[in-house]
Design a protein around this motif. Structure first.
Motif, short mmCIF file in Angstrom:
data_model
loop_
_atom_site.label_atom_id
_atom_site.label_comp_id
_atom_site.label_asym_id
_atom_site.label_seq_id
_atom_site.Cartn_x
_atom_site.Cartn_y
_atom_site.Cartn_z
N GLN A 1 0.83 -1.19 0.00
CA GLN A 1 0.00 0.00 0.00
C GLN A 1 0.87 1.25 0.00
N VAL A 2 0.37 2.26 -0.65
CA VAL A 2 1.06 3.55 -0.71
C VAL A 2 0.10 4.61 -0.19
N GLN A 3 0.56 5.42 0.73
CA GLN A 3 -0.24 6.52 1.25
C GLN A 3 0.29 7.83 0.67
N GLY A 26 4.75 4.44 2.98
CA GLY A 26 4.35 3.05 2.85
C GLY A 26 5.25 2.36 1.85
N ARG A 27 4.68 1.56 1.01
CA ARG A 27 5.46 0.81 0.03
C ARG A 27 5.73 1.70 -1.17
N THR A 28 6.55 2.71 -0.96
CA THR A 28 6.80 3.69 -2.01
C THR A 28 7.54 3.11 -3.19
N ALA A 31 5.33 2.82 -6.06
CA ALA A 31 4.74 4.01 -6.69
C ALA A 31 5.54 4.36 -7.93
N GLY A 100 0.54 1.79 -9.42
CA GLY A 100 1.36 0.71 -8.92
C GLY A 100 2.11 0.08 -10.08
N ASP A 115 -3.82 3.70 -8.84
CA ASP A 115 -4.17 2.75 -7.78
C ASP A 115 -4.28 3.40 -6.40
N TYR A 116 -3.59 4.50 -6.23
CA TYR A 116 -3.56 5.15 -4.92
C TYR A 116 -3.87 6.63 -5.08
N TRP A 117 -4.60 7.16 -4.11
CA TRP A 117 -5.03 8.56 -4.16
C TRP A 117 -4.85 9.24 -2.80
#
Length: 127
Positions: A1-3, A26-28, A31, A100, A115-117
């Motif tokens: 996950q990326v925040q 997170g799991r940068t 990204a 991602g 995928d991430y916002w």
């Protein structure tokens, strides 16, 4: 996950400049392409700019080329959006997004390919 957390929004006057930041955590490592989108009240979310992980390739909405510049600092896991000569029509909530990993090219101008916002940061430009 990326925040993703955006910052830098605010109230400015027409003609002013503003720089938005988007900090990833997170799991940068996951990204890859990062993008900025915006959504004004009563309107659909629209693409603003995107940048590849290497930072060597960028995309911009045609109407914003020359005024907005996207950049990234991978060491800081941060993406920036420099906005110059702001206009009242630039008023919107600005969102940072990340793609991602993928084996295939995903068009960075479509919000469906992210995928991430982040939660967004409000930019208001007064005339």
């Amino acid at each position: 996950q990326v925040q993703l957390v955006e910052s830098g929004g605010g109230l400015v006057q027409a003609g002013d400049s503003l720089r938005l930041s988007c900090a990833a955590s997170g799991r940068t490592s996951g990204a890859y392409t990062m993008g900025w989108f915006r959504q004004a009240p009563g309107k659909e979310r629209e693409f603003v700019a995107a940048i590849r992980r290497s930072g060597g390739s960028t995309d911009y909405a045609d109407t914003l080329k020359g005024r907005f510049t996207i950049s990234r600092d991978n060491a800081k896991n941060t993406v920036y959006l420099q906005m110059n000569s702001l206009k009242p029509e630039d008023t919107a909530n600005y969102y940072c997004a990340a793609q991602g990993s993928s084996l295939y090219f995903r068009n960075p101008t479509s919000d469906k390919n992210y995928d991430y916002w982040g939660q967004g940061t409000q930019v208001t430009v007064s005339s």
